[in-house]
Design an enzyme around this catalytic site. Structure first.
Site, mmCIF file in Angstrom:
data_model
loop_
_atom_site.group_PDB
_atom_site.id
_atom_site.type_symbol
_atom_site.label_atom_id
_atom_site.label_comp_id
_atom_site.label_asym_id
_atom_site.label_seq_id
_atom_site.Cartn_x
_atom_site.Cartn_y
_atom_site.Cartn_z
ATOM 1 N N ASP A 99 0.842 -1.193 0.000
ATOM 2 C CA ASP A 99 0.000 0.000 0.000
ATOM 3 C C ASP A 99 0.876 1.241 0.000
ATOM 4 O OD1 ASP A 99 -3.185 0.340 0.489
ATOM 5 O OD2 ASP A 99 -2.091 2.109 1.181
ATOM 6 N N VAL A 108 8.178 -1.880 -7.566
ATOM 7 C CA VAL A 108 7.485 -3.176 -7.591
ATOM 8 C C VAL A 108 8.496 -4.323 -7.581
ATOM 9 C CG1 VAL A 108 6.024 -4.686 -8.990
ATOM 10 C CG2 VAL A 108 5.418 -2.270 -8.718
ATOM 11 N N ASN A 155 -5.073 -5.015 -6.955
ATOM 12 C CA ASN A 155 -6.227 -4.320 -6.409
ATOM 13 C C ASN A 155 -6.039 -2.802 -6.331
ATOM 14 O OD1 ASN A 155 -8.732 -4.122 -4.511
ATOM 15 N ND2 ASN A 155 -7.059 -3.242 -3.301
ATOM 16 N N SER A 169 -14.129 -3.507 -13.592
ATOM 17 C CA SER A 169 -15.261 -2.771 -13.025
ATOM 18 C C SER A 169 -16.403 -2.715 -14.027
ATOM 19 C CB SER A 169 -14.837 -1.341 -12.671
ATOM 20 O OG SER A 169 -15.957 -0.552 -12.310
ATOM 21 N N TYR A 197 -11.246 5.945 -15.740
ATOM 22 C CA TYR A 197 -11.352 4.723 -14.944
ATOM 23 C C TYR A 197 -11.930 3.582 -15.786
ATOM 24 C CZ TYR A 197 -12.807 1.819 -10.929
ATOM 25 O OH TYR A 197 -12.995 0.805 -10.021
ATOM 26 N N GLY A 198 -12.971 3.886 -16.575
ATOM 27 C CA GLY A 198 -13.597 2.871 -17.414
ATOM 28 C C GLY A 198 -12.644 2.329 -18.459
ATOM 29 N N LYS A 206 -10.150 0.061 -16.708
ATOM 30 C CA LYS A 206 -10.724 -1.192 -16.229
ATOM 31 C C LYS A 206 -11.070 -2.145 -17.375
ATOM 32 C CE LYS A 206 -10.288 -0.782 -11.869
ATOM 33 N NZ LYS A 206 -9.179 -1.543 -11.272
ATOM 34 N N ALA A 216 -18.490 -2.709 -3.974
ATOM 35 C CA ALA A 216 -18.220 -2.715 -2.529
ATOM 36 C C ALA A 216 -18.257 -1.315 -1.967
ATOM 37 C CB ALA A 216 -16.857 -3.343 -2.243
ATOM 38 N N ARG A 233 -13.614 3.441 0.422
ATOM 39 C CA ARG A 233 -13.389 4.890 0.459
ATOM 40 C C ARG A 233 -13.787 5.546 -0.864
ATOM 41 N NH1 ARG A 233 -7.452 6.358 1.659
ATOM 42 N NH2 ARG A 233 -7.108 4.716 0.112
#
Length: 305
Positions: free
Chosen positions: A38, A80, A100, A152, A165-166, A169, A197, A200
């Site tokens: 994180d 990473v 995630n 998503s 975002y779309g 995803k 879900a 935040r």
């Protein structure tokens, strides 16, 4: 059958809060050693803090499990690589990767700054690519790997104000489709989770009584279904509020037009046949589409002889 991860090592990105936290805790509860990744930023990607990840590690260790935190920014491959190397140095293998980590920079496309589009693509798409690349050869050499990408409904079906975002995803699904083919001979399964879900990212978007039904744990049940030893591959599993469904991409059987009729007018005239779903199928690779169309063409040629 009880799903167990004893003896396995899992990396979960964005695991300090929300879905990632839930995934990490449940994997550890079922025996996995967990890298809790994180960056610790806000949901728009700003800032950084290791407090949340350290708290997840503490909870895992208090319950008798093994874990360590790593603050790699998934959009930076060198960070990473360091995270994966630490996992290898400590435990000698990586069995599971759950991609995630994510951020939101929502605005209508007309009002969106391209820097916000780029940042979301970098975190969701290149973050998934970077983490997967860092574990890919490890999984190939050990002839075992389970990778989950997070997609998503915003990508698969669209959502106002989320063009960045779309796009990201949907991109990870294209990534998954090819990795499924390339990883098959080394027992690497790649699947996608489409969560609904209360995190935040969504808490201010819906009324409390609905938000409270959208538990992270209900999504984690789906995530863990996708990364155990008997998991499927190339599955898009939608999960949330106790609901579970699969999304599939189907192609209609379609039509064939001989060369003299290959005009937009003829395509429109035969639109019903183009869209007829009665013989639709799920294609296992891009080559299967070419194979289908060429088979139709060959059948036509033979019929003219």
């Amino acid at each position: 059958m009880t799903i167990s991860y004893e003896g396995q090592v899992a990396i979960v990105t964005g695991a300090g809060n929300g879905l990632g936290r839930s995934h990490a805790l449940e994997l550890a509860k079922r025996g996995a050693k967990v890298v809790v990744n994180d960056l610790g930023g806000a949901r728009d990607g700003s800032g950084a803090s290791s407090d949340a990840a350290q708290e997840v590690v503490r909870l895992i260790e208090e319950a008798g499990g093994e874990a360590f935190a790593h603050g790699a920014n998934v959009a930076k491959f060198d960070e990473v690589q360091d995270m994966v190397q630490q996992a290898m140095d400590k435990w000698g293998r990586v069995d599971i990767l759950i991609n995630n980590a994510g951020i939101l920079r929502d605005k209508s496309f007309a009002k969106m700054d391209l820097a916000d589009f780029q940042l979301v693509m970098d975190v969701h798409v290149m973050g998934t690519v970077n983490c997967t690349k860092a574990v890919w050869d490890i999984m190939r050499e050990q002839n075992y790997g389970r990778i989950v990408v997070t997609t998503s409904s915003s990508g698969m079906y669209g959502n106002f104000g989320q063009s960045n975002y779309g796009a990201a995803k949907m991109a990870v699904l294209g990534f998954m489709n090819t990795l499924v083919l390339e990883g098959a001979k080394n027992n690497i399964h790649v699947n996608a989770l489409a969560p609904t879900a209360g995190t935040r990212m969504t808490e201010d978007l819906m009324p409390p009584e609905i938000y409270n039904m959208l538990t992270a744990e209900s999504v984690t049940a789906g995530a863990l279904t996708l990364c155990h030893k008997d998991s499927p591959t190339r599955m898009i599993l939608c999960a949330g509020a106790g609901g579970y469904a699969s999304t599939r991409l189907f192609e209609t059987d379609g039509i064939f037009l001989p060369e003299a009729q290959q005009t937009p007018e003829q395509v429109l005239e035969n639109w019903e046949g183009v869209c007829d779903t009665s013989n639709q199928s799920e294609l296992e690779s891009g080559a299967k589409q070419s194979e289908k169309f060429l088979t139709k063409a060959m059948a036509y040629v033979q019929s003219q002889q």
